[in-house]
Every structure is written in structure tokens, then in C-alpha cells.
Design an enzyme around this catalytic site. Structure first.
Site, PDB file in Angstrom:
ATOM      1  N   ARG A   1       0.891  -1.149  -0.016  1.00 19.33           N
ATOM      2  CA  ARG A   1      -0.024   0.122  -0.092  1.00 19.33           C
ATOM      3  C   ARG A   1       0.691   1.339   0.039  1.00 19.33           C
ATOM      4  O   ARG A   1       0.465   2.376   0.250  1.00 19.33           O
ATOM      5  CB  ARG A   1      -0.978   0.149   1.466  1.00 19.33           C
ATOM      6  CG  ARG A   1      -1.679  -1.145   1.421  1.00 19.33           C
ATOM      7  CD  ARG A   1      -2.996  -1.395   0.365  1.00 19.33           C
ATOM      8  NE  ARG A   1      -3.741  -2.541   0.988  1.00 19.33           N
ATOM      9  CZ  ARG A   1      -3.547  -3.684   0.778  1.00 19.33           C
ATOM     10  NH1 ARG A   1      -2.390  -4.208   0.207  1.00 19.33           N
ATOM     11  NH2 ARG A   1      -4.329  -4.731   1.069  1.00 19.33           N
TER      12      ARG A   1
ATOM     13  N   GLU B   1      -1.720 -15.520  -5.355  1.00 20.05           N
ATOM     14  CA  GLU B   1      -2.009 -15.820  -4.066  1.00 20.05           C
ATOM     15  C   GLU B   1      -1.868 -17.479  -4.154  1.00 20.05           C
ATOM     16  O   GLU B   1      -2.613 -18.182  -4.936  1.00 20.05           O
ATOM     17  CB  GLU B   1      -3.350 -15.525  -3.579  1.00 20.05           C
ATOM     18  CG  GLU B   1      -3.733 -14.212  -3.703  1.00 20.05           C
ATOM     19  CD  GLU B   1      -3.193 -13.541  -2.256  1.00 20.05           C
ATOM     20  OE1 GLU B   1      -2.695 -14.095  -1.358  1.00 20.05           O
ATOM     21  OE2 GLU B   1      -3.303 -12.468  -2.292  1.00 20.05           O
TER      22      GLU B   1
END
Length: 426
Positions: free
Chosen positions: A128, A249
């Protein structure tokens, strides 16, 4: 130390060991920067000519972006071992080593890993922390984390075609965009949406069971549709580096038992190999040249209808454009000072080679020297070389003239002391 049999001590990774294992296939592990606590961010490049510039696509894998998702770092180490062990033995390993430059950064967040938490030592989520296209966050480089700055500098130094980051906690291949303009959870595709869906499908369909997901159709998802994030590395790579990045993932469990790591490696092995190999097996590849000099130039490549462009390398003028196969495309090569050229292609399942030779457009820009990778000016270098040779020539000429005058002087002195005898006629 990393154990090649993936033993229970796997979570104690020590990267510099690679420096002595794969002589000839990699350059010694280098650090692209340091973490908050000073841990080196080790990277290994695997290639048949590591450390050298080649007209080949470059791919990077990054693991352990989140400190509490360590599976990626273990799988990436195993990938490095497997490629080097199977070079010239396995066709896929040989293809990757000889036709790509593969960079592996097993752990981006060593401090978070040591603390067993998501953020780094400052408790900042590194995924982020990048500048965002929609919202002006992290625009001040002084407020970015050292790990983030290291990645941004690395992207600017290397000419990556594609990349992937390995995460844990789910089983899906995620592609841009990661967020939307209005922050709503919705499908928000980037200009290369078809190409990204193709890349994600290559990974998912090569996986043991990712494509069978009941939550994600085909085992792939658009990031903004799954859950929007802002300041992510994936979108920044694509926008500022021209690098097509996926977020993978690879394990539902973030901290699996060490005994399960070998299973996870085997489930993801073909996916990782096929994803890297797809850079060579598919897409459009070629070089861009100047018609007047024949030299390669760092032009740009665009596809009509796709609002994005990639740049050719400065060294060889080579480009590698990822496109979804089975479609027709109009490809345009351009550069300031040259007339653009375009052509229409039908891209099948196999890769296509397409070179462009650009004609100068007659403006002053065509005479502007092109900078090269070392930051030198190729337009000035030949002039300096010619001038250096001229001065060397004059220096040698002056030296020979001085020797000649000295020789004449000594001969004249000897003749004055010993005049020659006149010849006698018999």
C-alpha cells in the site's frame, strides 16, 4: 540456512548461499537495497549470461511482500535450485535459462518476517506504499519505506517485461487494476485487460487445482472486483515500468507446516515455469532500428485500441509485447524524429518476430544524439575518438621529426671532425 529437501527449518532462509551454488548460471546474489533494520534485499539473476545485456525479455519474481506470508520466499528458492539443477536436462528449464533473464527476490520484507507480522519494521504494509494512479498518496519519496524505494529504483534500472509477486492466504491469480476511481468494488480492467487475463490463466490452468476454484471463476480475478487496494505494487509496475505484473495467491494457509511446503512447491512449479516461458512462447518480439544509421533505437511500441505503450531497450532496441493470442492487432512503432510505422498482424498461439526500421522524418530531432545505457552520448563519442586519434598522430609525427633532426645533427658533427677521403682512380 535453506534446506534443499524443504525440511522443518525451511523458514530460516539465507540467500547468500546461492553465490557459490550455481556457478555460470547466475551472478552472485546482489542487494538492491536494505530494509528498515538494515537487512539486505538479496536478488539472484538466473540466465546463461547473467549480468550481461541481451535482447531478451526479463522477468522478476518477488516473495514475502507481507511478513506473515512466507510461502512465496520458500517456493522461489526452490525454483532457483530447480532451474539450475535441471539446465540442459529439462527442455523448459533450458528454454528459460537461455532465452530470458529471470530475477528472483525471495523476500522483500525480511523485518516483517522476523516479527511474524504483515508490515515491515515500521509496521507499514508495503503493498500500500507505492504512488497510486487514482489518489495522491505516497507521492513524497521521503515518506516511502526503504523497501519500496528499492523496488522503484530497481524497476528503473532493469527493463522488465513482466513479473509476479507471491502471496499467501488465498488461491487465485490476481491482475490489474487493483482499485477503481470511485473506490467501489467492481471490475475495473486496465488497457491490457485481455493480455493480463491470458497471463493469469496461464498460471491458473497450469496449477494443480487453482483453476477449479469455486470462489474465482477459472482461478483468476480482477483486483478491484475482489477487493480494491490503493498504493499497490502491481499497478505501479504496469504504469511506470511497462512491466506486466500479477499478484499470485499461492496458498490458502499463510503459515503452513514445513512438511507441507514441498506439496505447495509441486503444485505451483509448472505454473511458475509456464508463466516465465510464456514471455518467449507467445506475444510479439522484435527490434527497432534507424534507417539512416542502421543502429538500434529505443523507440516505443503501441497497439491500436490499447491505451498503453512499452519501450524498447536502449542497448539493443529490442521490445517484448505481451498480447492475448488468437486475435488480430495493428502494431505501431514510433520515436521522436522518425516517421512511425504500422502493420497488422494475426497473432496465433506461437510468438511472432517483427522488426521495425524507422525513417528519419526530416526534423532536427533526427540529428539529436541518442543516449545509451551508460549515460554517454553516442553522438559525441565518435567525435572525441577521432579527435584523440588526430592528436596521437600529431604527437607521433612530432616525435619522429625530433629524432630525425637529432640524427642529422650527429651526422654533421662527425663529418666535420673526419672529412671523407676522395676516391682514387686507378
Amino acid at each position: 540456512m535453506f534446506q534443499r529437501d524443504i525440511s522443518p527449518v525451511c523458514y530460516k532462509l539465507h540467500l547468500p548461499i546461492l553465490s557459490s551454488l550455481f556457478e555460470g548460471l547466475h551472478k552472485p546474489a546482489i542487494s538492491i537495497g536494505k530494509s528498515v533494520n538494515g537487512s539486505p534485499l538479496w536478488v539472484v539473476e538466473i540466465s546463461d549470461k547473467p549480468g550481461q545485456r541481451e535482447a531478451e525479455p526479463a522477468f522478476k519474481f518477488i516473495g514475502n511482500v507481507h511478513g506473515d506470508e512466507p510461502v512465496g520466499r520458500e517456493v522461489l528458492m526452490q525454483l532457483a535450485y530447480w532451474l539450475c539443477d535441471n539446465y540442459l536436462k529439462d527442455p523448459l528449464a533450458t528454454l528459460i535459462v537461455e532465452n530470458t533473464h529471470l530475477h528472483i527476490l525471495p523476500t522483500l520484507n525480511p523485518d516483517g518476517f522476523a516479527l511474524r507480522r504483515r508490515g515491515n519494521a515500521n509496521n507499514i504494509d508495503l503493498n500500500r506504499d507505492f504512488p497510486d494512479q487514482f489518489f495522491p498518496i505516497n507521492d513524497d519519496i521521503n515518506y516511502r519505506q526503504p523497501e519500496t524505494r528499492a523496488i522503484m529504483s530497481w524497476i528503473k534500472q532493469e527493463h522488465f517485461t513482466a513479473s509476479a509477486t507471491l502471496h499467501g492466504g488465498a488461491l487465485v491469480a490476481n491482475y490489474p487494476w487493483d482499485g477503481s476511481r470511485d473506490k467501489r468494488k467492481q471490475y475495473y480492467g486496465c488497457p491490457d485487460d485481455k493480455a493480463f487475463r491470458y497471463m493469469a490463466s496461464v498460471y491458473s490452468q497450469s496449477h494443480y487445482n487453482m483453476s477449479l476454484s469455486k470462489e474465482f471463476r477459472g482461478g483468476i480475478t480482477n483486483g478491484a472486483l475482489w477487493y480494491p487496494i490503493y498504493g499497490g505494487m502491481q499497478d505501479w509496475n504496469y504504469i511506470h515500468g511497462g512491466c506486466f505484473e500479477l499478484t499470485l495467491e499461492i496458498s490458502d494457509v499463510k503459515w503452513p507446516k514445513a512438511s507441507e511446503l514441498l506439496v505447495i512447491w509441486k503444485q505451483n512449479k509448472m505454473s511458475m515455469l509456464n508463466l516465465v516461458a510464456s514471455l518467449v512462447k507467445t506475444g510479439v518480439h522484435g527490434r527497432i532500428f534507424a534507417a539512416d544509421t542502421g543502429r538500434p533505437i529505443p523507440g516505443s511500441l503501441m497497439v491500436k485500441g490499447i491505451d498503453s505503450k512499452i519501450s524498447a531497450s536502449r542497448t539493443f532496441g529490442d521490445y517484448h509485447r505481451i498480447l492475448a493470442p488468437g486475435e488480430s492487432y495493428e502494431v505501431v512503432a514510433s520515436m521522436e524524429g522518425f516517421t512511425p510505422k504500422r502493420t497488422r498482424i494475426m497473432l496465433e498461439r506461437e510468438a511472432m518476430n517483427l522488426d521495425f526500421i524507422l525513417d528519419p522524418d526530416g526534423t532536427n530531432a533526427q540529428t539529436k544524439p541518442l543516449p545509451n545505457d551508460c549515460g554517454c552520448d553516442d553522438g559525441i563519442k565518435p567525435f572525441l575518438i577521432r579527435e584523440a586519434y588526430l592528436w596521437l598522430y600529431l604527437l607521433v609525427l612530432f616525435f619522429l621529426l625530433a629524432l630525425y633532426l637529432l640524427f642529422r645533427r650527429r651526422i654533421s658533427s662527425r663529418l666535420a671532425r673526419n672529412p671523407p677521403k676522395r676516391p682514387v682512380a686507378i
